[in-house]
Design a protein around this motif. Structure first.
Motif, PDB file in Angstrom:
ATOM      1  N   PRO A  63       0.845  -1.207   0.000  1.00 49.50           N
ATOM      2  CA  PRO A  63       0.000   0.000   0.000  1.00 49.50           C
ATOM      3  C   PRO A  63       0.878   1.253   0.000  1.00 49.50           C
ATOM      4  O   PRO A  63       1.883   1.329   0.722  1.00 49.50           O
ATOM      5  N   GLY A  64       0.523   2.196  -0.853  1.00 47.37           N
ATOM      6  CA  GLY A  64       1.246   3.436  -0.935  1.00 47.37           C
ATOM      7  C   GLY A  64       2.387   3.441  -1.938  1.00 47.37           C
ATOM      8  O   GLY A  64       2.999   4.496  -2.167  1.00 47.37           O
ATOM      9  N   ASP A  65       2.695   2.282  -2.552  1.00 52.87           N
ATOM     10  CA  ASP A  65       3.742   2.263  -3.568  1.00 52.87           C
ATOM     11  C   ASP A  65       3.369   3.196  -4.718  1.00 52.87           C
ATOM     12  O   ASP A  65       2.205   3.248  -5.129  1.00 52.87           O
ATOM     13  N   VAL A  66       4.360   3.873  -5.239  1.00 50.64           N
ATOM     14  CA  VAL A  66       4.160   4.812  -6.346  1.00 50.64           C
ATOM     15  C   VAL A  66       4.083   4.048  -7.649  1.00 50.64           C
ATOM     16  O   VAL A  66       4.784   3.066  -7.859  1.00 50.64           O
ATOM     17  N   ILE A  67       3.210   4.517  -8.541  1.00 52.96           N
ATOM     18  CA  ILE A  67       3.102   3.966  -9.892  1.00 52.96           C
ATOM     19  C   ILE A  67       3.856   4.917 -10.804  1.00 52.96           C
ATOM     20  O   ILE A  67       3.531   6.110 -10.870  1.00 52.96           O
ATOM     21  N   GLU A  68       4.899   4.381 -11.474  1.00 50.90           N
ATOM     22  CA  GLU A  68       5.741   5.255 -12.292  1.00 50.90           C
ATOM     23  C   GLU A  68       6.146   4.560 -13.576  1.00 50.90           C
ATOM     24  O   GLU A  68       6.368   3.346 -13.592  1.00 50.90           O
ATOM     25  N   PRO A  69       6.261   5.317 -14.667  1.00 45.90           N
ATOM     26  CA  PRO A  69       6.714   4.731 -15.939  1.00 45.90           C
ATOM     27  C   PRO A  69       8.128   4.184 -15.789  1.00 45.90           C
ATOM     28  O   PRO A  69       8.917   4.681 -15.002  1.00 45.90           O
ATOM     29  N   VAL A  70       8.421   3.151 -16.572  1.00 46.72           N
ATOM     30  CA  VAL A  70       9.768   2.565 -16.581  1.00 46.72           C
ATOM     31  C   VAL A  70      10.526   3.123 -17.762  1.00 46.72           C
ATOM     32  O   VAL A  70      10.010   3.263 -18.829  1.00 46.72           O
TER      33      VAL A  70
END
Length: 95
Positions: A88-95
């Protein structure tokens, strides 16, 4: 979460995250922008394949008319490229 809030606000329908049959619930993430892209959530790398389409099974399972209100706002179908842990709380980011 924005879709679940809109169901409540616009249609008077309550759908909790665990009822949605989705593996991951996000907030503040424009999922449409992730179609055709690789992205990371925690240790996991995913590929956003296509936007999901709701299913009538959810209507039957929960006894609520959710199919039409969920059209064009039913999540993102992803392929797991690299497994790992999501918290929970992990960031979603482009690779």
């Amino acid at each position: 979460m924005e879709t679940l809030d809109a169901l409540r606000r616009d249609h008077g329908l309550t759908l909790e995250p665990h009822e949605s049959r989705r593996n991951l619930t996000t907030q503040g993430v424009p999922l449409n922008h992730l179609v055709g892209r690789h992205f990371r959530v925690g240790e996991v790398v995913l590929f956003g394949g296509r936007l999901n389409v709701p299913c009538k099974y959810l209507d039957d399972l929960l006894g609520r008319p959710l199919f039409n209100p969920l059209l064009n706002r039913s999540g993102l179908n992803c392929r797991i490229i690299k497994g790992g842990t999501i918290r929970p709380g992990d960031v979603i980011e482009p690779v």
